[in-house]
Design an enzyme around this catalytic site. Structure first.
Site, PDB file in Angstrom:
ATOM      1  N   TYR A 213       0.849  -1.201   0.000  1.00 57.19           N
ATOM      2  CA  TYR A 213       0.000   0.000   0.000  1.00 57.19           C
ATOM      3  C   TYR A 213       0.882   1.248   0.000  1.00 57.19           C
ATOM      4  O   TYR A 213       0.709   2.155  -0.825  1.00 57.19           O
ATOM      5  CB  TYR A 213      -0.923   0.011   1.223  1.00 57.19           C
ATOM      6  CG  TYR A 213      -1.530   1.366   1.496  1.00 57.19           C
ATOM      7  CD1 TYR A 213      -2.554   1.862   0.690  1.00 57.19           C
ATOM      8  CD2 TYR A 213      -1.075   2.170   2.540  1.00 57.19           C
ATOM      9  CE1 TYR A 213      -3.102   3.117   0.918  1.00 57.19           C
ATOM     10  CE2 TYR A 213      -1.618   3.421   2.773  1.00 57.19           C
ATOM     11  CZ  TYR A 213      -2.626   3.887   1.965  1.00 57.19           C
ATOM     12  OH  TYR A 213      -3.158   5.134   2.184  1.00 57.19           O
TER      13      TYR A 213
ATOM     14  N   LYS B  32     -14.476   0.389   7.928  1.00 56.12           N
ATOM     15  CA  LYS B  32     -13.093   0.002   7.634  1.00 56.12           C
ATOM     16  C   LYS B  32     -12.634  -1.233   8.406  1.00 56.12           C
ATOM     17  O   LYS B  32     -11.543  -1.737   8.172  1.00 56.12           O
ATOM     18  CB  LYS B  32     -12.143   1.173   7.910  1.00 56.12           C
ATOM     19  CG  LYS B  32     -12.341   2.330   6.943  1.00 56.12           C
ATOM     20  CD  LYS B  32     -11.380   3.468   7.200  1.00 56.12           C
ATOM     21  CE  LYS B  32      -9.957   3.082   6.877  1.00 56.12           C
ATOM     22  NZ  LYS B  32      -9.041   4.232   6.958  1.00 56.12           N
TER      23      LYS B  32
END
Length: 318
Positions: free
Chosen positions: A144, A182
């Site tokens: 990421y 999330k």
């Protein structure tokens, strides 16, 4: 039209909320609602249109001018990404975070549309100092962070030739309303609140890498403050570049837990062993260098953990 990618997500939906508060409802949300629970972030917002992220990308790549949107696109706030630092499918991450961003970037610079995008402090990796917006200080610990680093590098390479505004914001540890979807990637404040509401003690990691119990430190920034930085750049189009978006303060996780306990008036911090799988892949300390952001004239104050978490607890437990 104002386009907000990731507009049903955490930071994107808060940005739409602030735009609404300023009287702007000509907002198009781009997102992927495969996770249908995210719709709750849009329920109390006023938007002009919604479009799936894949359809939007296809039309961007084809050079579509979006004539159905009055006046076309005024600005793109690109908040959409796979933000799971635990996701190791590099092909997926690079498609969603890197290739998608490049498509939007080229569309905007060709038409001189302001492009304000989310980078990340994950680009800095495991360093404990010099969180400065310079490639020599970037060494991400996960794919990421690498996807964000690579796009920053791509933008830097193009910068000398660009005639319109392009801003990348390296978000530090953002927390606040509208992050419930999330899951494990939600903020520490969110998880500690959930624990206390279940009647458990709030849990923090034991010490590691020379930090005491609960003493790992992060630059925690309240989501409202992040949105204010985004909107400030849009109102100041003379400024382009890649900027840290933190508070300039590192505060221990202990402070977050204490603010949660203070709100609920119950609980005591419990320390749990530091997970083996995170050793060497964990940022134990982050602190944004604010020189560059302050240098372009951004002078608003940022909430402390005590202030921001108090606001957030009031919202979560409303």
């Amino acid at each position: 039209m104002i386009v907000v990618t990731g507009g049903a997500g955490f930071i994107g939906s808060n940005l739409v909320k602030q735009l609404n508060a300023q009287g702007r409802t000509d907002v198009v949300v781009i997102d992927d609602l495969t996770d249908g629970t995210k719709f709750v972030n849009l329920v109390d917002l006023t938007i002009a249109d919604y479009m799936d992220k894949d359809e939007f990308q296809a039309r961007i790549v084809s050079g579509d001018e979006f004539e159905e949107w009055d006046g076309g696109i005024e600005v793109i706030f690109h908040e959409g990404a796979c933000s799971a630092t635990t996701e190791w499918n590099g092909k997926f991450i690079m498609e969603v975070n890197y290739e998608y961003s490049k498509d939007l970037f080229h569309y905007c610079i060709e038409r001189e549309i302001p492009f304000i995008y989310a980078s990340s402090a994950a680009t800095y990796g495991g360093r404990n100092d010099n969180f400065i917006e310079d490639p020599k200080f970037e060494q991400p610990l996960n794919v990421y962070g690498y996807s964000k680093q690579l796009f920053d590098q791509y933008v830097r390479r193009w910068m000398p030739e660009i005639n319109s505004q392009v801003v990348g914001l390296k978000y530090f540890n953002v927390y606040g309303p509208r992050e419930q979807h999330k899951g494990s990637m939600a903020s520490v404040a969110f998880h500690l609140n959930t624990q206390v509401k279940k009647g458990e003690n709030p849990k923090l990691f034991e010490g590691c890498d020379g930090f005491p119990n609960g003493g790992q430190m992060r630059d925690f920034i309240y989501v409202d403050d992040v949105c204010k930085v985004n909107l400030w750049f849009w109102l100041n189009p003379q400024h382009s570049g890649i900027f840290n978006c933190g508070t300039g303060r590192a505060e221990p996780f202990q402070n977050v837990a204490e603010a949660v306990i203070k709100h609920h008036q119950k609980g005591a911090i419990e320390y749990i062993p530091f997970p083996d799988h995170l050793k060497g892949r964990y940022q134990s300390f982050t602190q944004a260098d604010m020189t560059k952001l302050r240098g372009v004239g951004y002078d608003a104050e940022f909430k402390t953990v005590a202030e921001g978490v108090a606001d957030y607890m009031a919202w979560l437990n409303r």
